[in-house]
Design a protein around this motif. Structure first.
Motif, PDB file in Angstrom:
ATOM      1  N   ALA A  39     115.149  56.928   5.867  1.00  0.00           N
ATOM      2  CA  ALA A  39     114.032  57.703   6.590  1.00  0.00           C
ATOM      3  C   ALA A  39     113.679  59.040   5.941  1.00  0.00           C
ATOM      4  O   ALA A  39     114.489  59.864   5.457  1.00  0.00           O
ATOM      5  N   ASP A  40     112.368  59.276   5.925  1.00  0.00           N
ATOM      6  CA  ASP A  40     111.664  60.420   5.466  1.00  0.00           C
ATOM      7  C   ASP A  40     111.511  60.474   3.989  1.00  0.00           C
ATOM      8  O   ASP A  40     111.144  61.334   3.337  1.00  0.00           O
ATOM      9  N   TYR A  67     104.958  49.905  10.719  1.00  0.00           N
ATOM     10  CA  TYR A  67     105.124  51.164  10.986  1.00  0.00           C
ATOM     11  C   TYR A  67     105.879  51.343  12.186  1.00  0.00           C
ATOM     12  O   TYR A  67     106.000  50.394  12.914  1.00  0.00           O
ATOM     13  N   SER A  68     106.586  52.394  12.510  1.00  0.00           N
ATOM     14  CA  SER A  68     107.208  52.806  13.566  1.00  0.00           C
ATOM     15  C   SER A  68     106.780  54.028  14.079  1.00  0.00           C
ATOM     16  O   SER A  68     106.255  54.831  13.559  1.00  0.00           O
ATOM     17  N   GLY A  69     107.203  54.337  15.513  1.00  0.00           N
ATOM     18  CA  GLY A  69     106.566  55.600  16.130  1.00  0.00           C
ATOM     19  C   GLY A  69     105.126  55.393  16.538  1.00  0.00           C
ATOM     20  O   GLY A  69     104.730  54.524  16.456  1.00  0.00           O
ATOM     21  N   LEU A  79     102.361  59.689   4.848  1.00  0.00           N
ATOM     22  CA  LEU A  79     103.322  58.756   5.598  1.00  0.00           C
ATOM     23  C   LEU A  79     104.537  58.747   4.721  1.00  0.00           C
ATOM     24  O   LEU A  79     104.654  59.025   3.498  1.00  0.00           O
ATOM     25  N   ASP A  82     110.181  54.977   7.011  1.00  0.00           N
ATOM     26  CA  ASP A  82     111.188  55.176   8.359  1.00  0.00           C
ATOM     27  C   ASP A  82     112.277  54.810   8.406  1.00  0.00           C
ATOM     28  O   ASP A  82     113.180  54.784   9.291  1.00  0.00           O
ATOM     29  N   VAL A  87     106.995  52.376   7.450  1.00  0.00           N
ATOM     30  CA  VAL A  87     106.444  53.853   7.151  1.00  0.00           C
ATOM     31  C   VAL A  87     106.390  54.365   8.762  1.00  0.00           C
ATOM     32  O   VAL A  87     106.182  53.837   9.698  1.00  0.00           O
ATOM     33  N   LYS A  88     106.243  55.913   8.744  1.00  0.00           N
ATOM     34  CA  LYS A  88     105.909  56.476   9.852  1.00  0.00           C
ATOM     35  C   LYS A  88     104.978  57.656   9.372  1.00  0.00           C
ATOM     36  O   LYS A  88     105.085  58.224   8.297  1.00  0.00           O
ATOM     37  N   THR A  89     104.329  58.520  10.209  1.00  0.00           N
ATOM     38  CA  THR A  89     103.721  59.578   9.759  1.00  0.00           C
ATOM     39  C   THR A  89     104.687  60.508   9.677  1.00  0.00           C
ATOM     40  O   THR A  89     105.485  60.819  10.132  1.00  0.00           O
ATOM     41  N   ALA A  90     104.416  61.156   8.512  1.00  0.00           N
ATOM     42  CA  ALA A  90     105.223  62.315   7.971  1.00  0.00           C
ATOM     43  C   ALA A  90     104.954  63.579   8.440  1.00  0.00           C
ATOM     44  O   ALA A  90     103.890  64.083   8.492  1.00  0.00           O
ATOM     45  N   LYS A 107     101.977  46.402  14.951  1.00  0.00           N
ATOM     46  CA  LYS A 107     102.782  47.392  14.489  1.00  0.00           C
ATOM     47  C   LYS A 107     102.750  47.586  13.035  1.00  0.00           C
ATOM     48  O   LYS A 107     103.606  47.815  12.303  1.00  0.00           O
TER      49      LYS A 107
END
Length: 113
Positions: A39-40, A67-69, A79, A82, A87-90, A107
């Protein structure tokens, strides 16, 4: 008329790296070597084909990833991995890319690296 980004500008390279899952984002873990993202993490691309101890990674062009979230915004976004293969918005660091299409039902986000 349908829209397709499949294969546009696709650039792939083969790296060392075993135990990876096709379709998941990956990161550089050493010289010529990729591994799974936590993650991140900033990712370098997504695994396209994994065999034994090698993995072909798409490092440029348009690709779709999970993507998640919250769904990423369209346009230029940052991004990060995750930790689940997508991926997720960073909030802070990450990878700046163009989000051209978001499929909230599936998703997935189509990005240009």
């Amino acid at each position: 008329m349908s829209v397709s980004f499949a294969g546009v500008g696709q650039v792939c390279a083969t790296f060392l790296g075993g135990g990876l899952t096709e379709g998941h984002v990956v990161k550089l873990t050493g010289s010529g070597t990729v591994g799974s993202c936590e993650a991140d993490d900033a990712f370098c691309g997504a695994a396209v084909c994994c065999k034994d101890d090698a993995c072909t990674v798409q490092v440029g062009g348009f690709l779709s990833v999970g993507y998640s979230g919250t769904a990423p915004d369209l346009g230029w976004v940052t991004l990060a991995a995750d930790g689940l293969g997508g991926v997720k918005t960073a909030a802070g660091g990450g990878v700046r890319c163009l989000a051209a299409e978001v499929d909230a039902a599936a998703k997935t986000v189509t990005i240009m690296l």
